[in-house]
Design a protein around this motif. Structure first.
Motif, PDB file in Angstrom:
ATOM      1  N   SER A 109      -8.657   9.424 -21.334  1.00  0.00           N
ATOM      2  CA  SER A 109      -8.712   8.418 -22.401  1.00  0.00           C
ATOM      3  C   SER A 109      -8.004   7.147 -21.956  1.00  0.00           C
ATOM      4  N   PHE A 110      -8.334   6.037 -22.614  1.00  0.00           N
ATOM      5  CA  PHE A 110      -7.721   4.764 -22.255  1.00  0.00           C
ATOM      6  C   PHE A 110      -6.200   4.825 -22.420  1.00  0.00           C
ATOM      7  N   GLU A 111      -5.743   5.415 -23.523  1.00  0.00           N
ATOM      8  CA  GLU A 111      -4.305   5.469 -23.787  1.00  0.00           C
ATOM      9  C   GLU A 111      -3.566   6.229 -22.686  1.00  0.00           C
ATOM     10  N   GLU A 112      -4.109   7.374 -22.285  1.00  0.00           N
ATOM     11  CA  GLU A 112      -3.454   8.185 -21.256  1.00  0.00           C
ATOM     12  C   GLU A 112      -3.511   7.512 -19.891  1.00  0.00           C
ATOM     13  N   VAL A 113      -4.674   6.971 -19.542  1.00  0.00           N
ATOM     14  CA  VAL A 113      -4.843   6.353 -18.222  1.00  0.00           C
ATOM     15  C   VAL A 113      -3.985   5.107 -18.088  1.00  0.00           C
ATOM     16  N   SER A 114      -4.020   4.238 -19.092  1.00  0.00           N
ATOM     17  CA  SER A 114      -3.246   2.997 -19.015  1.00  0.00           C
ATOM     18  C   SER A 114      -1.746   3.285 -18.971  1.00  0.00           C
ATOM     19  N   GLU A 115      -1.304   4.299 -19.714  1.00  0.00           N
ATOM     20  CA  GLU A 115       0.112   4.668 -19.687  1.00  0.00           C
ATOM     21  C   GLU A 115       0.495   5.257 -18.336  1.00  0.00           C
ATOM     22  N   TYR A 116      -0.410   6.014 -17.725  1.00  0.00           N
ATOM     23  CA  TYR A 116      -0.164   6.596 -16.400  1.00  0.00           C
ATOM     24  C   TYR A 116       0.068   5.486 -15.370  1.00  0.00           C
ATOM     25  N   PHE A 117      -0.800   4.471 -15.378  1.00  0.00           N
ATOM     26  CA  PHE A 117      -0.643   3.372 -14.429  1.00  0.00           C
ATOM     27  C   PHE A 117       0.604   2.537 -14.739  1.00  0.00           C
ATOM     28  N   ARG A 118       0.854   2.309 -16.028  1.00  0.00           N
ATOM     29  CA  ARG A 118       2.048   1.544 -16.427  1.00  0.00           C
ATOM     30  C   ARG A 118       3.315   2.231 -15.915  1.00  0.00           C
ATOM     31  N   ALA A 119       3.386   3.544 -16.070  1.00  0.00           N
ATOM     32  CA  ALA A 119       4.567   4.295 -15.638  1.00  0.00           C
ATOM     33  C   ALA A 119       4.790   4.167 -14.131  1.00  0.00           C
ATOM     34  N   HIS A 120       3.703   4.157 -13.354  1.00  0.00           N
ATOM     35  CA  HIS A 120       3.843   4.034 -11.902  1.00  0.00           C
ATOM     36  C   HIS A 120       4.387   2.668 -11.497  1.00  0.00           C
ATOM     37  N   PHE A 121       3.927   1.613 -12.140  1.00  0.00           N
ATOM     38  CA  PHE A 121       4.425   0.281 -11.799  1.00  0.00           C
ATOM     39  C   PHE A 121       5.880   0.104 -12.258  1.00  0.00           C
ATOM     40  N   ILE A 122       6.203   0.649 -13.413  1.00  0.00           N
ATOM     41  CA  ILE A 122       7.589   0.578 -13.887  1.00  0.00           C
ATOM     42  C   ILE A 122       8.514   1.342 -12.946  1.00  0.00           C
ATOM     43  N   GLN A 123       8.054   2.475 -12.452  1.00  0.00           N
ATOM     44  CA  GLN A 123       8.856   3.257 -11.508  1.00  0.00           C
ATOM     45  C   GLN A 123       9.122   2.474 -10.221  1.00  0.00           C
ATOM     46  N   VAL A 124       8.117   1.759  -9.723  1.00  0.00           N
ATOM     47  CA  VAL A 124       8.307   0.921  -8.538  1.00  0.00           C
ATOM     48  C   VAL A 124       9.369  -0.132  -8.811  1.00  0.00           C
ATOM     49  N   HIS A 125       9.295  -0.753  -9.972  1.00  0.00           N
ATOM     50  CA  HIS A 125      10.266  -1.794 -10.315  1.00  0.00           C
ATOM     51  C   HIS A 125      11.678  -1.223 -10.396  1.00  0.00           C
ATOM     52  N   ARG A 126      11.827  -0.083 -11.026  1.00  0.00           N
ATOM     53  CA  ARG A 126      13.161   0.514 -11.174  1.00  0.00           C
ATOM     54  C   ARG A 126      13.772   0.909  -9.832  1.00  0.00           C
ATOM     55  N   ARG A 127      12.939   1.418  -8.940  1.00  0.00           N
ATOM     56  CA  ARG A 127      13.444   1.914  -7.659  1.00  0.00           C
ATOM     57  C   ARG A 127      13.595   0.825  -6.602  1.00  0.00           C
ATOM     58  N   LYS A 128      12.726  -0.184  -6.625  1.00  0.00           N
ATOM     59  CA  LYS A 128      12.647  -1.119  -5.509  1.00  0.00           C
ATOM     60  C   LYS A 128      13.126  -2.534  -5.799  1.00  0.00           C
ATOM     61  N   ASP A 129      13.292  -2.893  -7.073  1.00  0.00           N
ATOM     62  CA  ASP A 129      13.649  -4.285  -7.353  1.00  0.00           C
ATOM     63  C   ASP A 129      15.067  -4.582  -6.882  1.00  0.00           C
ATOM     64  N   VAL A 130      15.203  -5.550  -5.972  1.00  0.00           N
ATOM     65  CA  VAL A 130      16.492  -5.790  -5.325  1.00  0.00           C
ATOM     66  C   VAL A 130      17.516  -6.424  -6.261  1.00  0.00           C
ATOM     67  N   SER A 131      17.065  -7.121  -7.289  1.00  0.00           N
ATOM     68  CA  SER A 131      18.018  -7.806  -8.165  1.00  0.00           C
ATOM     69  C   SER A 131      18.112  -7.175  -9.551  1.00  0.00           C
ATOM     70  N   HIS A 132      17.392  -6.076  -9.772  1.00  0.00           N
ATOM     71  CA  HIS A 132      17.416  -5.372 -11.064  1.00  0.00           C
ATOM     72  C   HIS A 132      17.147  -6.312 -12.230  1.00  0.00           C
ATOM     73  N   ARG A 133      16.219  -7.229 -12.017  1.00  0.00           N
ATOM     74  CA  ARG A 133      15.879  -8.208 -13.064  1.00  0.00           C
ATOM     75  C   ARG A 133      14.980  -7.565 -14.113  1.00  0.00           C
ATOM     76  N   PRO A 134      14.880  -8.167 -15.287  1.00  0.00           N
ATOM     77  CA  PRO A 134      13.969  -7.645 -16.312  1.00  0.00           C
ATOM     78  C   PRO A 134      12.524  -7.764 -15.844  1.00  0.00           C
ATOM     79  N   LEU A 135      11.677  -6.876 -16.343  1.00  0.00           N
ATOM     80  CA  LEU A 135      10.252  -6.921 -16.045  1.00  0.00           C
ATOM     81  C   LEU A 135       9.503  -7.182 -17.347  1.00  0.00           C
ATOM     82  N   TYR A 136       8.748  -8.278 -17.368  1.00  0.00           N
ATOM     83  CA  TYR A 136       7.926  -8.609 -18.530  1.00  0.00           C
ATOM     84  C   TYR A 136       6.513  -8.077 -18.263  1.00  0.00           C
ATOM     85  N   LEU A 137       6.117  -7.037 -18.988  1.00  0.00           N
ATOM     86  CA  LEU A 137       4.861  -6.345 -18.703  1.00  0.00           C
ATOM     87  C   LEU A 137       3.865  -6.539 -19.840  1.00  0.00           C
ATOM     88  N   HIS A 138       2.604  -6.826 -19.468  1.00  0.00           N
ATOM     89  CA  HIS A 138       1.543  -7.019 -20.458  1.00  0.00           C
ATOM     90  C   HIS A 138       0.263  -6.344 -19.976  1.00  0.00           C
TER      91      HIS A 138
END
Length: 459
Positions: free
Chosen positions: A398-427
């Motif tokens: 479903s769209f809800e499950e798939v979009s959330e799956y991809f969102r979680a992967h990008f958020i995980q990259v940001h949490r683990r790899k962002d060098v300055s721990h800045r906020p992420l504005y996601l849309h």
């Protein structure tokens, strides 16, 4: 011994020194304020992620008059998009149904030299053949499609000529042809305000070209509009689309469904047409416009990196913000240059590189998970995510499950790899939805300005 200065001379020297210091302070403050009004925003993401469409949305919102001024120049680009789509359909019909072959030949002869990669398998970038096996057509279709093919040959025969004129002699490595443009296609000029009018040299040469190749294409298209419409809605073509054996570029359905309007002699591209157009850019392109916030004018400099992946970072270490676009509809597509790499994986790798780059650590970070409209269409058509991304497993398609799956992967990259721990504005975005996208542009603009004013100490 050097002569000692008198008290009056000492006082004068001190006055001059203080005056110099004051002037330097004023210059530094003036420079700081000038820089405070420059907002540099980078648009990053893989090719066909929606960067150019987002740029046009910014233009539509902040500088709509310039879009009106350049509207006629988009006309031949729309024509090229239609010619390419028709040629891709005919190429696939040749392969699937053998329309271009004699009755004794088991395989079709290619219709025309390809202007882009259109054969290949489903591992292509999202266009061209979706299957390496041929279909068994309804026998009634063959005569109809063969007749349409023959009538449309003169139209598609002008594709390469139109591409060469629009590209202005630009070629790319790998033998690929098509329409490729550099900075100058929409070069910025000043005239009472920064905007997007076309460069004068392009405007002049385009006038000449439109009197030749473009007008020939326009007349041929007008004469062939009924055949183009019949081809698009023919059950033989629609069955290939539904069976995922014919993959067209994303703009194709919109333009082919509107062929009667576009084929009119007085046709002028609408905002929707311009947003749907596919035009490949090469190198870094700058777009500038003024925005007014609270009575203060800011000069926004929008940089479309145009698919470039290396060499640009050192030039943007002072970027105010990065808008990264990831097309989450591309889960069933692979890179044209590397058929083994899924486009979702590629987006995640690019986003990782942006988050971990120390030269970009001070820029505000905006992530747009783009092309949600196409994602919905694919899921509703029954295309399974797990077929292309094994880690998705047995989750609902479903769209809800798939979009959330991809969102979680990008958020995980940001949490683990962002060098300055800045906020992420996601849309979640669909760049072709004007109203929704412009609402997001307002929100993103406010977030970027808050970050900018905080950085320069004016918040």
């Amino acid at each position: 011994m050097p002569k000692r200065r008198s008290p009056a001379e000492e006082e004068e020297a001190l006055r001059i020194s203080n005056a110099i210091d004051d002037e330097l302070r004023r210059e530094r403050e003036a420079m700081r304020r000038r820089r405070a009004k420059d907002v540099k925003v980078m648009l990053l993401g893989q090719a066909e992620s929606g960067k150019s469409t987002l740029q046009k949305q910014f233009q539509l919102y902040y500088s709509s008059k310039t879009l009106d001024d350049e509207r006629p120049s988009w006309r031949p680009i729309v024509y090229f998009n239609i010619l390419k789509a028709v040629r891709m359909i005919l190429d696939e019909l040749d392969w699937q149904y053998g329309l271009g072959a004699s009755s004794r030949e088991p395989l079709a002869v290619p219709l025309l030299p390809s202007t882009s990669a259109t054969s290949g398998s489903a591992s292509g970038s999202g266009s061209g053949s979706g299957s390496s096996t041929r279909s068994l057509p309804n026998p009634v279709w063959l005569a109809e499609l063969a007749a349409l093919r023959n009538k449309l040959l003169p139209l598609v025969a002008s594709e390469d000529a139109l591409a060469a004129e629009l590209s202005g002699g630009i070629t790319v490595t790998g033998g690929r042809t098509g329409v490729y443009v550099r900075h100058g296609w929409q070069a910025l000029i000043s005239g009472g305000g920064r905007a997007w009018p076309l460069a004068e040299h392009y405007r002049t040469t385009m006038t000449v070209r439109q009197s030749a190749v473009t007008n020939i294409v326009a007349k041929t298209l007008a004469a062939s509009q009924a055949e183009v419409e019949m081809l698009w809605w023919h059950p033989g073509v629609q069955s290939l689309l539904k069976g995922n054996k014919l993959r067209l570029e994303e703009y194709a359905a919109f333009f082919l469904a509107n062929i009667r309007r576009i084929a009119q002699p007085d046709y002028l591209p609408t905002n929707e047409d311009i947003l749907h157009v596919r035009l490949q850019t090469i190198g870094v392109t700058e777009h500038a416009f003024d925005i007014n916030l609270g009575g203060t004018h800011y000069n926004w400099l929008l940089y479309d990196v145009g698919g470039a992946r290396q060499g640009w970072v050192p030039y943007f270490d002072d970027a105010t913000a990065i808008i990264f676009l990831a097309p989450i509809s591309a889960f069933d597509q692979y890179l044209e240059e590397d058929p083994r790499t899924n486009r979702i994986d590629d987006s995640l790798q690019l986003f990782t590189a942006v988050c971990s780059n120390k030269l970009l650590q001070n820029a505000a970070l905006v992530l747009m998970l783009n092309k949600t409209d196409l994602l919905r269409q694919k899921l509703q058509a029954g295309i399974k995510v797990r077929k292309y991304i094994s880690s998705y497993g047995d989750r609902p398609n479903s769209f809800e499950e798939v979009s959330e799956y991809f969102r979680a992967h990008f958020i995980q990259v940001h949490r683990r790899k962002d060098v300055s721990h800045r906020p992420l504005y996601l849309h979640f975005t669909s760049m072709l939805d004007i109203k929704a996208t412009q609402s997001i542009i307002i929100n993103v603009g406010e977030a970027i300005m808050r970050s900018h004013l905080t950085k320069i100490g004016l918040a």
